[in-house]
Scaffold this motif. Sequence first.
Motif, PDB file in Angstrom:
ATOM      1  N   SER A 119       4.795  14.566  11.018  1.00 29.34           N
ATOM      2  CA  SER A 119       4.872  14.851   9.589  1.00 29.34           C
ATOM      3  C   SER A 119       4.756  13.544   8.816  1.00 29.34           C
ATOM      4  N   HIS A 120       4.477  13.662   7.518  1.00 31.37           N
ATOM      5  CA  HIS A 120       4.355  12.465   6.687  1.00 31.37           C
ATOM      6  C   HIS A 120       5.654  11.664   6.699  1.00 31.37           C
ATOM      7  N   GLU A 121       6.779  12.362   6.638  1.00 32.89           N
ATOM      8  CA  GLU A 121       8.077  11.678   6.618  1.00 32.89           C
ATOM      9  C   GLU A 121       8.321  10.935   7.934  1.00 32.89           C
ATOM     10  N   GLN A 122       7.899  11.530   9.051  1.00 33.63           N
ATOM     11  CA  GLN A 122       8.083  10.881  10.351  1.00 33.63           C
ATOM     12  C   GLN A 122       7.256   9.608  10.453  1.00 33.63           C
ATOM     13  N   TYR A 145       0.863  -1.189   0.000  1.00 37.62           N
ATOM     14  CA  TYR A 145       0.000   0.000   0.000  1.00 37.62           C
ATOM     15  C   TYR A 145       0.894   1.233   0.000  1.00 37.62           C
ATOM     16  N   PHE A 146       0.289   2.383  -0.262  1.00 36.62           N
ATOM     17  CA  PHE A 146       0.982   3.655  -0.128  1.00 36.62           C
ATOM     18  C   PHE A 146       0.318   4.463   0.985  1.00 36.62           C
ATOM     19  N   LEU A 147       1.128   5.217   1.674  1.00 41.61           N
ATOM     20  CA  LEU A 147       0.615   6.149   2.681  1.00 41.61           C
ATOM     21  C   LEU A 147       0.730   7.547   2.105  1.00 41.61           C
ATOM     22  N   ARG A 148      -0.392   8.261   2.042  1.00 39.16           N
ATOM     23  CA  ARG A 148      -0.405   9.566   1.381  1.00 39.16           C
ATOM     24  C   ARG A 148      -1.112  10.607   2.244  1.00 39.16           C
ATOM     25  N   THR A 149      -0.819  11.856   1.959  1.00 36.90           N
ATOM     26  CA  THR A 149      -1.622  12.967   2.452  1.00 36.90           C
ATOM     27  C   THR A 149      -2.573  13.368   1.329  1.00 36.90           C
ATOM     28  N   GLU A 150      -3.726  13.928   1.707  1.00 41.60           N
ATOM     29  CA  GLU A 150      -4.758  14.253   0.729  1.00 41.60           C
ATOM     30  C   GLU A 150      -5.077  15.747   0.774  1.00 41.60           C
ATOM     31  N   PRO A 151      -5.347  16.365  -0.393  1.00 45.35           N
ATOM     32  CA  PRO A 151      -5.722  17.784  -0.422  1.00 45.35           C
ATOM     33  C   PRO A 151      -6.973  18.039   0.413  1.00 45.35           C
ATOM     34  N   ASN A 152      -6.940  19.100   1.203  1.00 44.71           N
ATOM     35  CA  ASN A 152      -8.087  19.531   2.009  1.00 44.71           C
ATOM     36  C   ASN A 152      -8.489  18.534   3.096  1.00 44.71           C
TER      37      ASN A 152
END
Length: 337
Positions: free
Chosen positions: A293-296, A248-255
């Motif tokens: 953060s996403h990187e953390q 899977y991928f872990l992502r951030t999403e707009p809004n």
Amino acid sequence: MAGYRPRVIVLSKKPGQSFGFLLRVEQGEDGHLIRNLERGSPAKLVGLKDGDRILRVNGTYVDEMDHTRVVDLVKESGTSVTFHVLDVASYKQAKTEGVDLSDQHATPTQHAMNGVGGGAPKPKLCYLAKSSGGYGFSLRSIKDERGDVGMFMTEVAPGGVAGRAGVKTNDRLIEVNGENTENATHDQIIEKIKASGSSVMFLLVDEDTDRFYKIKRIRIGAGLATAKLLPLKPRIADLVKGSDGYGYFLRTEPNKTGHFIRDIDRGSPAERAGLKEMDRLVAVEGVEVDGCSHEQVVDRIRQCGSKCCLLVVDEDTDKLYKMVRVLGSIFLDGFRK
């Protein structure tokens, strides 16, 4: 102690189990330090961090106390102990600025409990969805055994909406939809419930739980609550890495705020563990990640190695829990029990 508000940690363990940390004093460091947190231990799951400083043990200020006596206080607590702790950066800054850390008027901003069976009692969150017959309870102002006036649940109809949601007669009302109502009038609370529409979230305590927190001098909030009575639950996904990773991928999403599961490979460890598209990640190995953060977060998952335990929520569950206006702490209720 404005600006340096400690976290309240109610830590419980089973008989014969350790809390899973060492309490140390170290050369060149002030205070009593949390060290050597064991993975999967009660201390780790409740959110204690390496380097946290213990300020109070069961309400007793210990920052300037002999270390041996502090250790004894923890041991004398048995299977449950309450800490007031400050993170390492805040503690050092407070010391530099000469802040009085013994100030009892400081209000803790975060509460956490690991919820091991046999430990401290918990307030409860109850979600009520109104039926054609209403909610099935009455609310009355009553003076308790200590002489304090509070709003209490009465006339809870057996089999009614409130009763099915876990509301009991004589439960004291603490919050409505995440807003503390202990100083509100009866009419003000009724208006809040009406304004909530067809559903409402209550934070309640029974008599024994109410007494426990008053003795401990801990302000009751949703961060301390059990979420077991809520109709939707977070999910635990135990992943074992395959030859192509977790799948899977872990992502951030707009809004949107948070870290989301996306692009799950068919037949992958992620799919087999029950992860779904757009699940929001709440915790990794029992440690919440909302403030990371996403990187953390990605780095934390990588550090798990070939096995990783994730706590996730779907969109409907996320909306339900956000009614109580707290971060991920109550999602951890029951984690790894």
